[in-house]
Design a protein around this motif. Structure first.
Motif, PDB file in Angstrom:
ATOM      1  N   ILE A 198       0.837  -1.201   0.000  1.00 41.45           N
ATOM      2  CA  ILE A 198       0.000   0.000   0.000  1.00 41.45           C
ATOM      3  C   ILE A 198       0.877   1.258   0.000  1.00 41.45           C
ATOM      4  CG2 ILE A 198      -1.581   1.369   1.426  1.00 41.45           C
ATOM      5  CD1 ILE A 198      -2.862  -1.278   2.304  1.00 41.45           C
ATOM      6  N   LEU A 199       1.892   1.252   0.859  1.00 40.84           N
ATOM      7  CA  LEU A 199       2.763   2.425   0.957  1.00 40.84           C
ATOM      8  C   LEU A 199       3.649   2.581  -0.272  1.00 40.84           C
ATOM      9  CD1 LEU A 199       3.812   2.245   4.712  1.00 40.84           C
ATOM     10  CD2 LEU A 199       1.949   3.544   3.666  1.00 40.84           C
ATOM     11  N   ALA A 200       4.126   1.464  -0.818  1.00 34.17           N
ATOM     12  CA  ALA A 200       4.949   1.535  -2.027  1.00 34.17           C
ATOM     13  C   ALA A 200       4.153   2.107  -3.186  1.00 34.17           C
ATOM     14  CB  ALA A 200       5.480   0.149  -2.380  1.00 34.17           C
ATOM     15  N   LYS A 201       2.902   1.649  -3.325  1.00 38.26           N
ATOM     16  CA  LYS A 201       2.048   2.182  -4.389  1.00 38.26           C
ATOM     17  C   LYS A 201       1.747   3.659  -4.144  1.00 38.26           C
ATOM     18  CE  LYS A 201      -2.348   1.489  -6.811  1.00 38.26           C
ATOM     19  NZ  LYS A 201      -2.692   2.941  -6.755  1.00 38.26           N
ATOM     20  N   PRO A 258       8.723  -0.004   1.472  1.00 42.97           N
ATOM     21  CA  PRO A 258       9.276   0.424   2.755  1.00 42.97           C
ATOM     22  C   PRO A 258       9.744  -0.739   3.624  1.00 42.97           C
ATOM     23  CG  PRO A 258       6.899   0.365   2.893  1.00 42.97           C
ATOM     24  CD  PRO A 258       7.254   0.011   1.461  1.00 42.97           C
ATOM     25  N   SER A 259      10.509  -0.407   4.635  1.00 49.30           N
ATOM     26  CA  SER A 259      10.906  -1.358   5.667  1.00 49.30           C
ATOM     27  C   SER A 259      10.532  -0.762   7.019  1.00 49.30           C
ATOM     28  CB  SER A 259      12.409  -1.630   5.595  1.00 49.30           C
ATOM     29  OG  SER A 259      13.139  -0.424   5.718  1.00 49.30           O
ATOM     30  N   ALA A 260      10.628  -1.567   8.071  1.00 50.72           N
ATOM     31  CA  ALA A 260      10.263  -1.080   9.399  1.00 50.72           C
ATOM     32  C   ALA A 260      11.162   0.081   9.808  1.00 50.72           C
ATOM     33  CB  ALA A 260      10.363  -2.206  10.411  1.00 50.72           C
ATOM     34  N   THR A 261      10.555   1.091  10.406  1.00 47.27           N
ATOM     35  CA  THR A 261      11.318   2.246  10.876  1.00 47.27           C
ATOM     36  C   THR A 261      12.213   1.841  12.047  1.00 47.27           C
ATOM     37  OG1 THR A 261       9.539   3.736  10.212  1.00 47.27           O
ATOM     38  CG2 THR A 261      11.132   4.587  11.810  1.00 47.27           C
ATOM     39  N   LYS A 262      13.445   2.341  12.051  1.00 40.69           N
ATOM     40  CA  LYS A 262      14.354   2.035  13.156  1.00 40.69           C
ATOM     41  C   LYS A 262      13.787   2.591  14.458  1.00 40.69           C
ATOM     42  CE  LYS A 262      18.573   1.844  10.389  1.00 40.69           C
ATOM     43  NZ  LYS A 262      19.932   2.412  10.161  1.00 40.69           N
ATOM     44  N   THR A 266       9.445   3.037   6.784  1.00 38.05           N
ATOM     45  CA  THR A 266      10.344   4.030   6.186  1.00 38.05           C
ATOM     46  C   THR A 266      10.536   3.755   4.697  1.00 38.05           C
ATOM     47  OG1 THR A 266      11.541   4.380   8.253  1.00 38.05           O
ATOM     48  CG2 THR A 266      12.677   5.004   6.218  1.00 38.05           C
ATOM     49  N   VAL A 267      10.320   4.805   3.912  1.00 40.60           N
ATOM     50  CA  VAL A 267      10.576   4.762   2.468  1.00 40.60           C
ATOM     51  C   VAL A 267      11.859   5.541   2.184  1.00 40.60           C
ATOM     52  CG1 VAL A 267       9.763   5.447   0.177  1.00 40.60           C
ATOM     53  CG2 VAL A 267       8.130   4.571   1.882  1.00 40.60           C
ATOM     54  N   ILE A 268      12.763   4.932   1.441  1.00 43.58           N
ATOM     55  CA  ILE A 268      14.018   5.603   1.053  1.00 43.58           C
ATOM     56  C   ILE A 268      13.781   6.275  -0.299  1.00 43.58           C
ATOM     57  CG2 ILE A 268      16.449   5.263   0.491  1.00 43.58           C
ATOM     58  CD1 ILE A 268      16.404   2.815   2.340  1.00 43.58           C
ATOM     59  N   VAL A 269      13.981   7.601  -0.349  1.00 46.52           N
ATOM     60  CA  VAL A 269      13.601   8.355  -1.557  1.00 46.52           C
ATOM     61  C   VAL A 269      14.761   8.625  -2.509  1.00 46.52           C
ATOM     62  CG1 VAL A 269      11.716   9.461  -0.286  1.00 46.52           C
ATOM     63  CG2 VAL A 269      13.923  10.644  -0.508  1.00 46.52           C
ATOM     64  N   PHE A 270      15.939   8.130  -2.192  1.00 46.81           N
ATOM     65  CA  PHE A 270      17.089   8.411  -3.077  1.00 46.81           C
ATOM     66  C   PHE A 270      16.850   8.004  -4.534  1.00 46.81           C
ATOM     67  CE2 PHE A 270      19.155   8.170   1.157  1.00 46.81           C
ATOM     68  CZ  PHE A 270      19.687   9.457   1.186  1.00 46.81           C
ATOM     69  N   VAL A 311      13.989  12.487   7.528  1.00 49.60           N
ATOM     70  CA  VAL A 311      15.369  12.603   7.998  1.00 49.60           C
ATOM     71  C   VAL A 311      16.263  12.378   6.788  1.00 49.60           C
ATOM     72  CG1 VAL A 311      17.109  11.709   9.585  1.00 49.60           C
ATOM     73  CG2 VAL A 311      14.697  11.710  10.258  1.00 49.60           C
ATOM     74  N   LYS A 312      16.699  13.510   6.210  1.00 44.57           N
ATOM     75  CA  LYS A 312      17.454  13.466   4.956  1.00 44.57           C
ATOM     76  C   LYS A 312      16.628  12.721   3.899  1.00 44.57           C
ATOM     77  CE  LYS A 312      21.891  13.946   7.286  1.00 44.57           C
ATOM     78  NZ  LYS A 312      23.250  13.403   7.514  1.00 44.57           N
ATOM     79  N   GLY A 313      17.158  11.613   3.370  1.00 47.26           N
ATOM     80  CA  GLY A 313      16.414  10.906   2.324  1.00 47.26           C
ATOM     81  C   GLY A 313      15.539   9.790   2.848  1.00 47.26           C
ATOM     82  N   PHE A 314      15.289   9.773   4.156  1.00 44.46           N
ATOM     83  CA  PHE A 314      14.482   8.721   4.763  1.00 44.46           C
ATOM     84  C   PHE A 314      13.133   9.295   5.181  1.00 44.46           C
ATOM     85  CE2 PHE A 314      18.899   7.592   5.236  1.00 44.46           C
ATOM     86  CZ  PHE A 314      18.925   6.239   4.881  1.00 44.46           C
ATOM     87  N   LEU A 315      12.074   8.776   4.572  1.00 46.30           N
ATOM     88  CA  LEU A 315      10.718   9.228   4.851  1.00 46.30           C
ATOM     89  C   LEU A 315      10.056   8.250   5.812  1.00 46.30           C
ATOM     90  CD1 LEU A 315       8.143  10.884   4.359  1.00 46.30           C
ATOM     91  CD2 LEU A 315       7.765   9.540   2.261  1.00 46.30           C
TER      92      LEU A 315
END
Length: 593
Positions: free
Chosen positions: A6-9, A30-34, A42-46, A80-84
C-alpha cells in the motif's frame, strides 16, 4: 494488499503526481522504521532524486505530505534526509485486524490444479541401520520445507529414496547369516531397523579384528589387509549375487529390508513426517545404469581399461567421475540419475528439490551436469537444499562404531524430559492428558530447536536447553499459545463483527497487529530462501510480543467493553497465527499446559 505494498504504491503515485514520472513501486517498498526514529515504516527516496531534481529531505517532505493527504493509511510523517518515516493511522490497523480475522487461511496461498508442481526429496535412509540425529534434522527440514512451499501456493510431492541395495546392506545380511542365529524382531523384541543396525555394527567389529590379525600375522599394511579381508570379499560376492538376481540372496534381502521398513515407518510416524511417493534404489539403479551405458555409446562417457565407466567433467571445472565400477556394479550417482528419470516420467515436475547435507554439494553439482549431458533439460534446474551437520555436545556420531545418536532414543529422551520439566504445569491434567502434552512439548522442543537455526549452518543440539519454557524455544511458544487459549475459554464467544465497537488500538496493540500482518511476508520469504528458520524465529518474536502485551494490559478484567473485545480479538488472531506458523514446522500446539 500488505501495508508495504500500500505504501509503495502510494509513494509511486506521489512521484507521478508531483514530478510527472512513472516509477516501479517495488523500488519504493518500505521497511520497518528504526526504533530510534518516530514512525512505523520508512521509504528511502534516493531513487527518486533524478526525477524530483531536489534535495533528499525536500523530496521526502513533498512525498510525505502528498501521502498524508491522499493515502488513508498514513496519518503523519517525518523526514530525515532521504528517509521518509511514515506513521500508520490506528484505524487502519483495526480494519486490518478484522480483515485477518475473517480469513481462516491468512498467510497461505490457495493451491489449485494449475499451481506449480514441486517435488521435495528428504530422508534418504540406508537399510543397514536405524535413523539417527542427522536423519532427524533432514526429515524435519524436508517436511517443513514441503509445508512452506505448499503454503505459498505450490502443489507439493514429498518423496523419499531408500538406499536398499549395495555393500552396506550386504554387510548386515552377511553378519546375520554368520552370527544371527535366526534372530527376528519378534524373537528379540527389537524394532527391525535396530536389529539390522546391530548386525551392521557386528560386521564392522569382526572386520576390524580380521584386518588387525592379517596385519599382525602377514605383516601387511592396513590398506593391504583390508583388500585381502575374506569377510569383505564375502560381502562383495554377496553384492554380485544380488545384482545377478540370486534367489537365496534376494529372499534374505527382502526379508531383512521388510524388518527395516517397518521400523522406519514407526519412527516417521513418531516424528510426524510422511511421504507421497517412495522410490527404492533397487528399482532405480538399473535405469541409471542403462542411461550411463547409452551415454557411453554416444561418446558422452568413457571406459577405462579395467572396464569401469567414467564421465570427464574437467571442461566444467570438475574432475573425472566414476559411474560404473569395473565389475559392472553401480554407484550412488548412477542410482540418482535413474531416480531422476523415473520421477520426471511419473510427474510433470516444475522444480525438483533435494534435501541433502552440505557434504554432498559436489555430488549434486555433478548430478546436475550429468543429467544435462544425458539430454535432460531439467538437469540444470535441480535445487540442492544444502544444510549443515548437527551434533550433540558430546561430539560427532559414528554409526559403524555403534555410537550413533538413535532417533527413537532421542525422541524418548525429549518426551521424558518434557514430562519431568513440565510436571508442575501438567499437575491438573489426567495422566493420559499429561502424557499427550509431554509428547507434544518434547517433540515441539526437538523440532523447533533444529529448525530455528539457519539450515545452511552446522549446529549443536542441546536437548536440555531445547525444553526450556523460557527463551527462544518451542515450549515457550507452545506455552504462549496455551495461555491465550485459556484466556479465550474464560472469555467465551468473541464478536467477530467488524462493525462492532472496538475503539482505536493503542501503540502496543498496533505493533502486535502489524506483527501478525507480517506473517504473510514471512511465509513468502521462507519459501524464497528455503529456510524454515524464518518461520520459527517469527513465531518466537510474535509470542514474545504477545507476552509483553499480556503483561502490560488487562484483557479479561478490562471494564471498557470495546477495549476488551479488541484485545480478545487480538489474542484470538495471535493464537491462530502462532498455530499456523508452528504447523509449517510440523509442531503441534497443546490447548492446555
Amino acid at each position: 494488499m500488505t501495508i508495504e505494498n500500500i505504501l509503495a504504491k502510494g509513494a509511486a503515485d506521489a512521484v507521478k503526481a508531483l514530478y510527472g514520472a512513472d516509477i516501479d513501486a517495488s523500488v519504493l517498498k518500505p521497511s520497518a522504521t528504526k526504533k530510534e526514529f518516530e514512525g512505523d515504516m520508512t521509504v528511502i527516496v534516493f531513487p527518486v532524486l533524478k526525477l524530483s531534481k531536489k534535495s533528499p529531505e525536500q523530496t521526502a517532505n513533498e512525498i510525505g505530505q502528498w501521502m498524508v493527504d491522499n493515502v488513508p493509511a498514513v496519518n503523519k510523517y517525518n523526514a530525515v534526509k532521504g528517509f521518509l518515516n511514515l506513521s500508520i493511522d490506528r484505524h487502519y490497523w483495526l480494519n486490518l485486524l478484522c480483515v485477518i480475522a475473517a480469513d481462516d487461511n491468512f498467510g497461505f496461498r490457495e493451491v489449485d490444479e494449475n499451481s506449480p508442481l514441486v517435488m521435495v526429496e528428504y530422508s534418504s535412509p540406508n537399510t543397514n541401520k536405524p535413523l539417527h540425529l542427522g536423519h532427524v534434522r533432514n526429515n524435519l527440514l524436508g517436511y517443513s520445507l514441503a509445508c512452506i512451499l505448499s503454503a505459498n501456493g505450490n502443489r507439493v510431492i514429498k518423496t523419499n529414496i531408500v538406499n536398499d541395495r549395495g555393500i552396506h546392506i550386504c554387510k548386515s545380511m552377511l553378519a546375520w547369516q554368520k552370527w544371527g542365529d535366526g534372530a527376528t524382531p519378534e524373537s528379540t523384541g527389537k524394532k527391525g531397523d535396530h536389529l539390522i543396525g546391530d548386525f551392521y555394527v557386528a560386521f564392522d567389529k569382526h572386520f576390524k579384528e580380521e584386518v588387525e590379525t592379517l596385519m599382525k600375522e602377514r605383516g601387511l599394511s592396513e590398506d593391504e589387509a583390508k583388500a585381502q579381508s575374506p569377510l569383505m570379499s564375502e560381502a562383495r560376492e554377496m553384492l554380485r549375487k544380488w545384482e545377478q538376481g540370486d534367489p537365496e540372496v534376494r529372499a534374505l534381502w527382502e526379508k531383512m529390508n521388510s524388518w527395516v521398513y517397518d521400523g522406519f515407518d514407526k519412527t516417521y510416524h513418531r516424528l510426524g513426517v510422511d511421504f507421497d511417493k517412495i522410490y527404492y534404489e533397487s528399482d532405480t539403479y538399473l535405469e541409471g545404469k542403462d542411461l550411463v551405458l547409452k551415454g557411453l555409446e554416444e561418446g558422452k562417457m568413457y571406459r577405462k581399461e579395467d572396464g569401469s565407466v567414467w564421465a570427464d567433467l574437467t571442461a566444467e571445472g570438475l574432475d573425472h567421475k566414476l559411474l560404473l565400477r569395473a565389475d559392472g556394479t553401480s554407484v550412488y550417482m548412477t542410482q540418482d540419475i535413474g531416480t531422476a528419470k523415473l520421477r520426471y516420467r511419473d510427474y510433470p515436475i516444475d522444480r525438483m528439490i533435494y534435501v541433502v547435507g552440505n557434504e554432498q554439494n559436489y555430488h549434486f553439482q555433478v548430478l546436475s551436469l550429468l543429467l544435462d549431458r544425458l539430454g535432460f533439460k531439467w538437469g540444470k534446474d535441480l535445487v540442492h537444499f544444502s544444510y549443515g551437520m548437527v551434533e550433540l555436545p558430546e561430539g560427532k556420531m559414528k554409526s559403524r562404531e555403534g555410537t550413533v545418536v538413535d532417533a527413537d532414543d532421542l525422541i524418548d529422551t525429549m518426551v521424558t524430559s518434557a514430562a519431568e520439566m513440565g510436571a508442575d504445569k501438567f499437575k491438573d491434567m489426567t495422566p493420559e492428558e499429561a502424557a499427550e502434552v509431554a509428547r507434544m512439548v518434547g517433540l515441539g522442543a526437538l523440532k523447533y530447536f533444529l529448525l530455528k537455526v539457519d539450515p545452511r549452518k552446522n549446529m549443536l543440539f542441546n536437548p536440555r536447553e531445547s525444553i526450556d519454557f523460557n527463551g527462544n524455544t518451542g515450549p515457550f511458544i507452545q506455552y504462549t499459545y496455551a495461555r491465550i487459549r485459556s484466556v479465550l475459554r474464560k472469555a467465551g464467544d468473541i464478536d467477530l463483527n467488524k462493525n462492532a465497537e472496538m475503539g482505536e488500538p493503542n501503540e502496543k496493540e498496533a505493533v502486535l497487529i502489524r506483527k501478525i500482518d507480517d506473517f504473510r511476508n514471512v511465509v513468502a520469504d521462507a519459501a524464497a530462501g528455503y529456510s524454515p528458520a524464518v518461520v520459527a524465529n517469527y513465531a518466537y518474536d510474535l509470542a514474545k510480543e504477545y507476552n509483553q502485551f499480556y503483561h502490560d494490559y488487562s484483557i479479561l478484567r478490562e471494564e471498557d467493553e470495546a477495549v476488551r473485545r479488541r484485545r480478545l480479538l487480538i489474542s484470538l488472531i495471535t493464537a491462530r497465527t502462532l498455530k499456523s506458523a508452528m504447523s509449517l514446522l510440523g509442531i503441534e500446539m497443546p490447548e492446555r499446559m
